[in-house]
Design an enzyme around this catalytic site. Structure first.
Site, PDB file in Angstrom:
ATOM      1  N   GLU D  66       0.811  -1.220   0.000  1.00 20.52           N
ATOM      2  CA  GLU D  66       0.000   0.000   0.000  1.00 20.52           C
ATOM      3  C   GLU D  66       0.840   1.264   0.000  1.00 20.52           C
ATOM      4  OE1 GLU D  66      -0.668  -2.701   1.703  1.00 20.52           O
ATOM      5  OE2 GLU D  66      -2.672  -3.285   1.030  1.00 20.52           O
ATOM      6  N   HIS D 135     -11.278  -5.767   8.502  1.00 24.44           N
ATOM      7  CA  HIS D 135     -12.133  -5.551   7.339  1.00 24.44           C
ATOM      8  C   HIS D 135     -13.362  -4.706   7.685  1.00 24.44           C
ATOM      9  CE1 HIS D 135      -9.703  -8.947   5.988  1.00 24.44           C
ATOM     10  NE2 HIS D 135     -10.148  -8.775   4.764  1.00 24.44           N
TER      11      HIS D 135
HETATM   12  C1  LIG Z   1      -1.793  -5.019   4.054  1.00 29.13           C
HETATM   13  C2  LIG Z   1      -2.833  -5.848   3.374  1.00 29.13           C
HETATM   14  N1  LIG Z   1      -3.251  -5.480   2.168  1.00 29.13           N
HETATM   15  C3  LIG Z   1      -4.217  -6.188   1.541  1.00 29.13           C
HETATM   16  C4  LIG Z   1      -4.765  -7.294   2.110  1.00 29.13           C
HETATM   17  C5  LIG Z   1      -5.876  -8.071   1.397  1.00 29.13           C
HETATM   18  N2  LIG Z   1      -5.390  -9.382   1.007  1.00 29.13           N
HETATM   19  C6  LIG Z   1      -5.603 -10.480   1.768  1.00 29.13           C
HETATM   20  S1  LIG Z   1      -4.845 -11.824   1.175  1.00 29.13           S
HETATM   21  C7  LIG Z   1      -4.223 -10.986  -0.143  1.00 29.13           C
HETATM   22  C8  LIG Z   1      -3.342 -11.688  -1.121  1.00 29.13           C
HETATM   23  C9  LIG Z   1      -2.169 -12.312  -0.455  1.00 29.13           C
HETATM   24  O1  LIG Z   1      -1.400 -13.007  -1.387  1.00 29.13           O
HETATM   25  P1  LIG Z   1      -0.166 -13.898  -0.936  1.00 29.13           P
HETATM   26  O2  LIG Z   1       0.736 -13.100  -0.073  1.00 29.13           O
HETATM   27  O3  LIG Z   1       0.423 -14.461  -2.155  1.00 29.13           O
HETATM   28  O4  LIG Z   1      -0.769 -15.034  -0.013  1.00 29.13           O
HETATM   29  P2  LIG Z   1      -1.844 -16.161  -0.416  1.00 29.13           P
HETATM   30  O5  LIG Z   1      -3.188 -15.575  -0.134  1.00 29.13           O
HETATM   31  O6  LIG Z   1      -1.641 -16.482  -1.846  1.00 29.13           O
HETATM   32  O7  LIG Z   1      -1.579 -17.309   0.484  1.00 29.13           O
HETATM   33  C10 LIG Z   1      -4.638  -9.658  -0.107  1.00 29.13           C
HETATM   34  C11 LIG Z   1      -4.305  -8.632  -1.118  1.00 29.13           C
HETATM   35  C12 LIG Z   1      -4.297  -7.640   3.388  1.00 29.13           C
HETATM   36  N3  LIG Z   1      -4.778  -8.698   4.052  1.00 29.13           N
HETATM   37  N4  LIG Z   1      -3.331  -6.911   3.986  1.00 29.13           N
END
Ligand SMILES: Cc1ncc(C[n+]2csc(CCOP(=O)(O)OP(=O)(O)O)c2C)c(N)n1
Ligand SMILES: Cc1ncc(C[n+]2csc(CCOP(=O)(O)OP(=O)(O)O)c2C)c(N)n1
Ligand SMILES: [Mg+2]
Ligand SMILES: [Mg+2]
Lengths: 413, 330, 413, 330
Positions: D66, D135
């Site tokens: 972000e 959230h």
């Molecule tokens: C700081 C933050 N930004 C956005 C989110 C929303 N979000 C939750 S999971 C996710 C994707 C995460 O991807 P990855 O790190 O590859 O983990 P995976 O879900 O694939 O296990 C996002 C954007 C969040 N939880 N925290």
């Protein structure tokens, strides 16, 4: 190496053992530096192509076809019992995960983040840990939680909305699920700094995803752990997707290479090969334990399901991709190996099937009887030492609620 | 009387230094972390000499990354340590804001009380020292609004000493706002006196006509204003809030019930500032006692100005007295 | 290549030139990938030792002794005029900087961040830029500002406390000084993304220090620029100190190696060698311009003075260190070379001495007559489109101020 | 009448989608940036279809960082673009907080007006959707306190459409808080109607006994409360503030001068929340009109609770009416 063997543990696991640098087994304590890849002079177009054809060599000990192969740097030698244990862990984890997904569909959970496809990465790394090691998970480490002996139904509390984390982190040395992407990498690093200060020879492991690798916090964790030589293993499950974004949106080179630039080794392992994940994580933990500082393990795997039950992957990826990865299934390949080598018989598989069903039933039962929190829990644990305003608001709210009780009572009269 | 022997006159910064030293001596789990806190002793010398005496393992120069500092402090706290983190200047706390708000503040509740986060974050704050941009901010409202944190600010050397002791002993995260322009102000510090609770306000000067409420650097300004007002025959009571979260509303209420008028003074911008919370709550508590609306004196809704304008931007004697007059005119 | 040649420019410099990938000169557009260094398996003790003995090879074209040497990857061929121009830039920059330091001592400035010792890094990189390129500086880039034609006295405004940045960034394509460490790396990356979107062939350069390399924002800038292949050069002046902290507190390997892990080249250049800094930065800019994305240049140099005039370096470092670096002085070595090669005569040096003195006087004069801002400037430019509360507060404050004027007036009557 | 032809009933989320589409069409400098805003169309589908129609160069899936998103948006704005940034959920804006507070908010002033920062930051905010931690936050006060930012929140589809148009046209950074639990609420949107200024409040329902002031998701709750109160013979006026910085105090004042009573409702914790600012200022403006103190209804000073408790935590009809009764009892 089974969940029963660890689930009952109740004491805090903090080891008082002193670090003994000399003790480290010569072989496993010597993880290789990441393969050197010349920084690519990528023209604009090719910057977008990655993760595909020119993948670097993965550490692999068990092929998708179930063949045992050797690797020059990482080896493993497990008993039949241990191999069956790993298989059992993966099967039960998958069963639990499927149960949670269906509980979500039935409205028992608000959300579920499935680990489908990532069982080997989680069980392999989870089983590499010692009791006194400490784990900092994301929200998807159900398999690791299983290895730590956390009661699976406890994991469901936050997804059901009854709490934000339903277990005592210090009982199983398994921290709470962390939702804000990447932040736990720093907690793990700080915890590891503490381990080093204590002179203990425990290690710490931080889980995160491919998407998380972009967060500044993860980079800062690399910096701090390198500078303080903290005994922490960064375990990145690159499941190739961060919700709808493929890994090319996070990096134009494989993620394990990131470590090199911070001065510690990175290695990419076949994340669907439980043996390789176990061997590499063991080596990385030994590296940390022996005072050599952090190491990054990138487990190259695939998110077989949706990001969470709220997600609709058909909007952004094709079925072909999933199909291709089904052929690399982590459970299937170990089963093939076990069968081919005669390490497990029909009876074993049948018993496991029964155990799976029982686990599903138990979890289902537990969730259905999981009580809603008391309303006044809103005010509990906001502070450890209390806060005057919280006390005031609690009292006012109780009074307010009492007016309803009263009127109900009066109406009842 | 042993109290006598342990009293000494110290500048506020040195009082904090002594307090940190005592905490390091008393509890091996206490750590000092931050940028330049080691050999240099911090840019304000608040940690002067501590690394020399307690070693690099306990007084830790960190990489230049505030999120990393707070994030690793959280991890250390989970391991049983009690980190006291220095943020070099108020304007540099924001890279750590996410770790403070989403992790430090909530983790105790997230864990249903199973883990504790005894982390103190020291922030030299406020203006008045002629500094460049980002070195004069008063961001306390941005922390006090966040449940799970406690926020305090001493106004004098003795409070600085004791409040730091209490903040470190607290099992909750405490944001400790140090009034940097008062660092050099000397005050009597009795290191053996038993202090009152951390989050209680103190009547710094008694009066009958109007209450001035302030904390940190503005307490001195208010006391000066009260002295000036006295010459004009007005009796102002000054309440030193000491804590911005929680706020000791009882003490303010008691004062306002007596005086009937309240002016809140802080350096931070008035808009959405702590004065708003105090005004709203005291108006509710003292609706029938107030003879004038609660007035607020503070910064304007504009970025902190360059140093040559800060005298005009900051609430000073004249602006405080102007509001006093306005309140008394009701 | 002199300040006069650029200072007068007033129009915005945004180039409308389209990117022409083919145009890039073959030689300079081919910077090498950073030297590969196997990730070091550093034991705890050795993690602290760095920056010292085992320094990696620096790109160097002019030795401390003033000898021209060749480098296999980076070459430069300058006219005598150009060489004298660089020398003049460095001398005048140092003179200006010294003047500012003494103005601070005399109370004309609240603070000054001296660039003493970093003239070659700044003039070399600054003179590599094209007019349409864009610069994102820290608070110490007085030499780069000089190259961009920013009136030196304008730089003093923020240190005097009359403003927070006294120039129009778009007049000289030189952004405002940024104090919050590392944040400008992201602004530069975003700006570069915009350049690419416009199809222009300009490049962007982001300056930051060794300390800044630890900030998450810098890591995120690496990630974004790599993923979007943005035409940005990251220019890290490793002056070996972040206030009182030596570089070992930020990294256990040389900082240029960081780039590799993000998939773009990094190179370390002798930051006290103006020729090498010019050559390497030119190559990095050409790399960016030609659509190959970001590159990291680490200029290895030394902060000869205090961090700022508020700092007291005797508390944390020895005089020996400074003495050793005096022998590597960036100005001295170019002078030796110019003299030995007969590229500049006594007259040149004497004229420059005069020009230096004049610059000092002009700056001194300008600062002494620099007006304090109007009180009501507090409310100016808080918003571009206005804000009702600001209007209200402005009016109230004007009224309040008027009460003093009135009473003074009345007393006067 | 052409206005008739361009009116349509749209869910609030779709109204924003249409507004973004129009902005992308009208101004080639408008960009959409964020996590999953491209193919997926955002987790709430607010950017649905935009990447398909405007390409990857204008609707940009960003790395998961972000601070990087906002920091690069600042750079793009300096280059002449007008980025509209999506933060996926309220709780994930904090890693970007430093860039927003120390850079985005201050850069126009820092440059003495020489550069403009037309960046819109869209934040789906608030609770009520049964989500997991982080959230359901309502962090608006943490932005409204910061000079240099503007903060708005629409309560209905039409405002969502028009306020987004105006936010994108603004040369100042605007934090655009989208009431996520109202995303699916349908409302009439006339895409040809000329709207009033962005930062003016609107009397959403006229009344005489008491004023309810709210914004975003709580406007609907207040309207429901007013309807319920009517049945009990109480006439409540509802003011939809629409903007939290600046606040249209004139409209609130006018209402309170008529009704003599004010209750402010928001989801965010009451302590140091926007209700405090409104209470303090309206009390000052309407001191002789107020027959009761301004009361506030909002979240408690505790981390947002797990979903099964949010119904109790969030201000609902009953809690609003309870405060109405308390105010009327004065
Ligand atoms: C700081 C933050 N930004 C956005 C989110 C929303 N979000 C939750 S999971 C996710 C994707 C995460 O991807 P990855 O790190 O590859 O983990 P995976 O879900 O694939 O296990 C996002 C954007 C969040 N939880 N925290
Ligand atoms: C985010 C942030 N934290 C702390 C500071 C205080 N500070 C100013 S300069 C500095 C050291 C910077 O070191 P480096 O990046 O090496 O640059 P140098 O000053 O050596 O040029 C620090 C800690 C700051 N300006 N911003
Ligand atoms: Mg992923
Ligand atoms: Mg430096």
């Amino acid at each position: 190496m089974t969940v029963e063997s660890t689930a009952a543990r109740d004491e805090a696991r903090r080891s008082s053992g002193k670090r003994t640098t000399a003790k480290t087994p010569a072989k496993s304590a010597k993880p290789t530096a990441a393969k050197k890849t010349a920084a690519r002079k990528t023209a604009r177009a090719s910057a977008k192509a990655s993760g595909g054809a020119d993948q670097p060599q993965l550490v692999q000990l068990l092929t998708p076809e179930g063949e045992r192969v050797e690797h020059p740097e990482y080896s493993i030698d497990l008993t039949a019992d241990e191999l069956r244990g790993l298989y059992r862990d993966m099967v039960l984890t998958r069963r639990f995960d499927a149960e949670a997904t269906s509980l979500q569909r039935q409205g028992e959970l608000g959300l579920w983040a499935s680990l489908l496809g990532q069982e080997a990465a989680q069980i392999g790394s989870g089983r590499a840990l010692r009791d006194d090691d400490y784990v900092f998970p994301t929200y998807r480490e159900h398999g690791v939680a299983w290895c730590r002996g956390v009661d699976p139904s406890n994991l469901l509390g936050m997804f059901r909305g009854v709490n934000n984390g339903g277990w005592d982190p210090n009982t199983n040395n398994f921290h709470l699920y962390t939702i804000v992407i990447g932040s736990q990498a720093l907690h793990a690093t700080g915890y590891a700094m503490g381990v080093a200060k204590d002179g203990a020879d425990s290690a710490v492991i931080a889980y995160f995803g491919d998407g998380a690798s972009s967060q500044g916090d993860v980079a800062e964790a690399f910096t701090f752990s390198a500078v303080y030589n903290a005994p922490v293993v960064f375990f990145c499950q690159n499941n190739q997707w961060a919700i709808s974004e493929p890994t090319e949106k996070q990096s134009r080179v494989p993620i394990y290479q990131r470590a090199q630039g911070y001065g510690f080794p990175g290695v990419r392992v076949d994340g669907n090969d439980v043996l390789a994940c176990l061997a590499v994580t063991r080596a990385a933990l030994a590296h940390a334990r022996s005072g050599q500082g952090p190491m990054l393990v990138e487990a190259f795997t695939y998110r077989m399901g949706a990001h969470t039950t709220s997600d609709d992957p058909t909007r952004y990826r094709t079925d072909d991709e999933r199909a291709a990865w089904e052929a690399k299934d982590p459970i299937l390949r170990l089963r093939t190996y076990l069968e081919k080598q005669g390490l497990a018989d029909e009876e074993f598989f049948a018993a496991l099937e029964t155990e799976s069903e029982e686990l599903g039933l138990t979890v289902r039962e537990k969730i259905r009887t999981m009580p809603d929190p008391d309303t006044m829990a809103i005010f509990e644990n906001a502070y450890a030492d209390g806060h005057a305003l919280v006390d005031e608001e609690r009292a006012q709210f109780a009074e307010y609620l009492a007016t309803f009780a009263d009127s109900a009572h009066q109406e009842g009269n | 009387m042993t109290a006598q022997t342990s009293a000494q006159k110290l500048p506020l910064a040195k009082a904090i230094n002594e307090s940190l030293r005592r905490a390091l001596e008393n509890d091996p789990k206490v750590l000092i972390m931050g940028e330049d806190v080691g050999k240099l002793g911090g840019v304000f010398r608040v940690t002067d000499g501590l690394q020399k005496d307690f070693g690099e393992d306990r007084v830790i120069d960190t990489p230049l990354a505030e999120s990393g500092i707070v994030g690793t402090a959280i991890g250390l706290a989970l391991r049983g340590y009690r980190p006291v983190v220095e943020i070099q200047f108020d304007g540099f706390v924001f890279p750590a804001y996410d770790q403070i708000v989403t992790q430090l503040a909530k983790m105790h509740a997230r864990a249903l009380g199973k883990v504790k986060l005894p982390v103190v974050i020291r922030i030299p704050y406020g203006g008045g020292i002629g500094a460049v941009e980002h070195h004069s901010e008063s961001p306390e409202a941005l922390f006090a609004h966040v449940a799970g944190l406690k926020c305090v600010s001493p106004s004098n050397a003795s409070d600085a000493y004791w409040m730091m002791q209490q903040a470190i002993e607290s099992d909750d995260p405490v944001i400790f706002f140090e009034p940097k322009r008062r660092y050099w102000d000397k005050g009597e510090v009795d290191t053996s006196a038993i202090p009152g609770p951390l989050h209680t306000a103190r009547v710094a000067r008694a009066g009958t006509d109007l209450t001035l409420a302030a904390y940190g650097p503005m307490v001195k300004t208010c006391l000066e204003a009260a002295a000036a007002a006295e010459e004009e025959g007005k009796s102002l009571e000054v309440v030193d809030l000491r804590s911005m979260s929680p706020i000791d509303f009882d003490t303010v209420q008691k004062s306002v019930e007596k005086t009937g008028r309240l002016v809140v003074v802080h350096e931070a911008p008035v808009f959405y500032g702590s004065g708003a919370e105090i005004a709203a709550r005291i108006t509710e508590r003292c609706f029938y006692h107030l003879e004038a609306p609660v007035l607020r004196v503070g910064g304007f809704h504009a970025p902190y100005p360059p140093a040559r304008l800060e005298e005009e931007y900051l609430p000073g004697l004249d602006r405080v007295l102007d509001s006093v007059d306005r309140a008394l005119a009701y």
